[in-house]
Design a protein around this motif. Structure first.
Motif, short mmCIF file in Angstrom:
data_model
loop_
_atom_site.label_atom_id
_atom_site.label_comp_id
_atom_site.label_asym_id
_atom_site.label_seq_id
_atom_site.Cartn_x
_atom_site.Cartn_y
_atom_site.Cartn_z
N ALA A 190 -34.78 -30.54 -38.05
CA ALA A 190 -35.50 -29.86 -39.12
C ALA A 190 -35.44 -28.36 -38.88
CB ALA A 190 -36.95 -30.34 -39.19
N ILE A 191 -35.88 -27.61 -39.86
CA ILE A 191 -35.92 -26.16 -39.75
C ILE A 191 -37.30 -25.74 -39.22
CG2 ILE A 191 -36.71 -25.85 -42.12
CD1 ILE A 191 -34.91 -23.37 -42.30
N ALA A 192 -37.33 -24.83 -38.27
CA ALA A 192 -38.60 -24.35 -37.73
C ALA A 192 -39.38 -23.64 -38.84
CB ALA A 192 -38.36 -23.40 -36.56
N SER A 193 -40.67 -23.94 -38.94
CA SER A 193 -41.43 -23.39 -40.06
C SER A 193 -42.82 -22.91 -39.67
CB SER A 193 -41.54 -24.44 -41.18
OG SER A 193 -42.12 -23.88 -42.33
N PRO A 194 -42.96 -22.10 -38.61
CA PRO A 194 -44.27 -21.52 -38.34
C PRO A 194 -44.69 -20.60 -39.49
CG PRO A 194 -42.59 -20.47 -37.00
CD PRO A 194 -41.94 -21.63 -37.66
N ASN A 195 -45.96 -20.54 -39.75
CA ASN A 195 -46.51 -19.73 -40.84
C ASN A 195 -46.01 -20.19 -42.21
OD1 ASN A 195 -47.88 -18.07 -38.97
ND2 ASN A 195 -46.09 -16.76 -38.74
N GLY A 196 -45.59 -21.46 -42.31
CA GLY A 196 -45.17 -22.02 -43.60
C GLY A 196 -43.97 -21.34 -44.20
N ARG A 197 -43.03 -20.88 -43.36
CA ARG A 197 -41.86 -20.13 -43.85
C ARG A 197 -40.98 -20.99 -44.75
NH1 ARG A 197 -40.15 -18.12 -37.82
NH2 ARG A 197 -41.89 -16.68 -37.46
N PHE A 198 -40.80 -22.26 -44.34
CA PHE A 198 -39.92 -23.16 -45.08
C PHE A 198 -40.63 -24.51 -45.24
CE2 PHE A 198 -37.30 -20.33 -42.40
CZ PHE A 198 -36.56 -19.68 -43.38
N ARG A 199 -39.93 -25.46 -45.86
CA ARG A 199 -40.47 -26.83 -45.94
C ARG A 199 -40.08 -27.54 -44.65
NH1 ARG A 199 -37.53 -27.40 -51.48
NH2 ARG A 199 -38.74 -25.95 -52.77
N ALA A 361 -45.36 -14.98 -46.93
CA ALA A 361 -45.51 -15.37 -48.34
C ALA A 361 -46.46 -16.55 -48.51
CB ALA A 361 -44.14 -15.70 -48.93
N SER A 362 -46.39 -17.54 -47.62
CA SER A 362 -47.23 -18.73 -47.78
C SER A 362 -48.70 -18.43 -47.55
CB SER A 362 -46.78 -19.82 -46.81
OG SER A 362 -47.00 -19.42 -45.47
N LEU A 363 -48.99 -17.31 -46.89
CA LEU A 363 -50.37 -16.90 -46.62
C LEU A 363 -50.79 -15.72 -47.49
CD1 LEU A 363 -50.27 -17.15 -42.71
CD2 LEU A 363 -51.18 -18.84 -44.32
N ALA A 406 -52.70 -18.87 -39.61
CA ALA A 406 -51.35 -18.55 -39.16
C ALA A 406 -51.01 -19.34 -37.90
CB ALA A 406 -51.22 -17.05 -38.90
N ALA A 407 -49.71 -19.60 -37.71
CA ALA A 407 -49.27 -20.41 -36.57
C ALA A 407 -49.46 -19.66 -35.25
CB ALA A 407 -47.80 -20.79 -36.75
N PHE A 408 -49.24 -18.36 -35.24
CA PHE A 408 -49.36 -17.57 -34.02
C PHE A 408 -50.74 -16.93 -33.99
CE2 PHE A 408 -44.75 -17.21 -35.20
CZ PHE A 408 -44.32 -18.18 -34.29
N ARG A 409 -51.49 -17.23 -32.93
CA ARG A 409 -52.87 -16.77 -32.82
C ARG A 409 -53.03 -15.77 -31.69
NH1 ARG A 409 -56.34 -22.11 -32.13
NH2 ARG A 409 -57.97 -20.50 -32.04
#
Length: 425
Positions: A190-199, A361-363, A406-409
């Protein structure tokens, strides 16, 4: 995929049969070797953003037994490799699991007491060209098997590496599954998607890649690759590395670029990104100082395979990947090798990375910032009964102004790692 599995089984059977033929098997056994790599790993994420989960903290022990054969004699040589992996939980709890050292139950967040896997790889060699089928470790720009947890991450498929021309290494492959660093089974990529970058839930049936590394001379090398993660994205890589003695020291320039776009049905969503970076360093005695810049442009973040690392300028950062859409990143690195003071085996690193102009964008956020300060100290014992035992302490302080969720805290992260590789034969 079924064809890949059948071909691998047939290849394994052929390699075993040939190795059992005394007239051919000389090199198969004579050139074989095995080692056991031990890794004791403590990882502590101390979150500082006031979220519901205050920490992720675990301790584990890893065992990696690797048995590698030589090749049977003759114009076409066959061989067989085996890898046995075992991870043991030493300390964890449901309220602080999730460091990716251990598999975690989705229902109750309990980390497994242990996890293991056995993987086989058949191989064939003609002249200076080697084909491997089965379980593969990949260390290429677009799919760099992450070394940053307890056990190595591997791929299933068939790879080719050829060195028929001096200075030129050609690599190509077909990969249909990935075995992640905290997993016991193969799964679709799959494609990495932290912060909702992709599906991120969308997967691909396989990856195809081809490219080459070319060392023009002692000072200058190039690399170029094309990779396709079917129905998710395509990525082209161009890079150049230059190293030259200047004065009493050595100057190096590391230039890397990734050109990414969606592939086929584009199931992961829009992929449109150019990631370009430059790193300039100077080494003098035990000192090495590096300054770098990375620029991301296009409509999306920089894509990479989930669970791996991209060999961009930000590889091996601890708390973030610094690959968000439109991110501009600066970094400075200071390394010191204490061999210059008569202490071989002792090395240190200070690193500061700062990214700005970030779009999430997702946030519904833009013009955001992140920064990480990283410290490392490592020592490998040089003699005595504990020779080659390695100790590594890593610390990072990471902060950002990302929205909640967000994925990175914000966190202070600490890692202690003890390694030792025991030759068996």
């Amino acid at each position: 995929m079924q064809h890949c599995v059948r071909d691998t089984r047939a290849f394994l059977a052929l390699a075993v049969a040939l190795a059992s033929t005394p007239s051919l098997a000389g090199g198969f056994f004579e050139d074989s070797h095995a080692n056991l790599a031990l890794k004791n790993y403590y990882l502590d994420r101390d979150y500082k953003d006031g979220g519901a989960k205050s920490a992720a903290r675990e301790w584990a022990q890893g065992f990696n037994l690797f048995v590698e054969s030589g090749f049977t004699e003759g114009p076409v040589g066959f061989g067989l490799d085996a890898r046995g992996l075992l991870g043991l939980k030493l300390d964890s709890a449901p309220d602080r699991s999730g460091t990716e050292l251990l598999p975690v139950s989705k229902s109750d967040k309990v980390a497994a007491d242990d996890y293991s896997r056995l993987a086989m790889t058949a191989k064939m060699k003609i002249s200076q060209t080697t084909v491997k089928s089965g379980d593969n470790l990949i260390f290429l720009p677009f799919a760099f098997a992450s070394p940053s947890r307890l056990l190595p991450q591997t791929f299933r498929g068939t790879t080719l590496s050829s060195k028929e021309i001096d200075g030129l290494t050609v690599n190509a492959g077909y990969l249909d599954r990935i075995n992640k660093r905290d997993s016991t089974s193969y799964e679709r990529m799959a494609i990495a998607s932290p912060n909702g970058r992709f599906r991120g839930a969308e997967t691909s049936p396989h990856m195809l890649y081809a490219g080459a590394d070319y060392q023009l001379n002692k000072s200058l090398g190039f690399r170029a690759y094309h990779a396709e993660l079917k129905d998710l994205y395509q990525q082209d890589t161009l890079a150049a590395l230059y190293e030259q003695g200047i004065g009493d020291g050595t100057f190096s320039a590391d230039l890397r670029s990734f050109f990414s776009r969606e592939d086929g049905q584009a199931r992961a969503g829009r992929v449109d990104n150019v990631n370009a970076s430059a790193m300039f360093s100077y080494r003098l005695g035990g000192h090495r100082l590096g300054i770098g810049y990375m620029h991301s442009s296009g409509d999306s973040a920089t894509p990479y395979v989930s669970g791996t690392e991209l060999m961009g300028m930000s590889e091996l950062t601890m708390s973030s990947d610094f690959l968000n859409a439109k991110e501009h990143t600066w970094q400075a690195i200071y390394d010191y090798d204490f061999v210059a003071l008569g202490v071989p085996g002792l090395k240190s690193r200070l690193r500061y990375v700062r990214g700005d102009n970030i779009e999430l964008a997702s946030l519904n956020a833009d013009d955001r910032k992140e920064r990480e300060f990283q410290m490392e100290l490592g020592y490998v014992i040089q003699s005595g009964p504990m020779k080659n035992v390695g100790f590594l302490a890593r610390k990072s302080i990471y902060r950002n102004d990302f929205p909640t969720g967000a994925a990175f805290r914000d966190e202070n992260q600490t890692r202690f790692i003890v390694t030792y590789t025991l030759p068996i034969w």
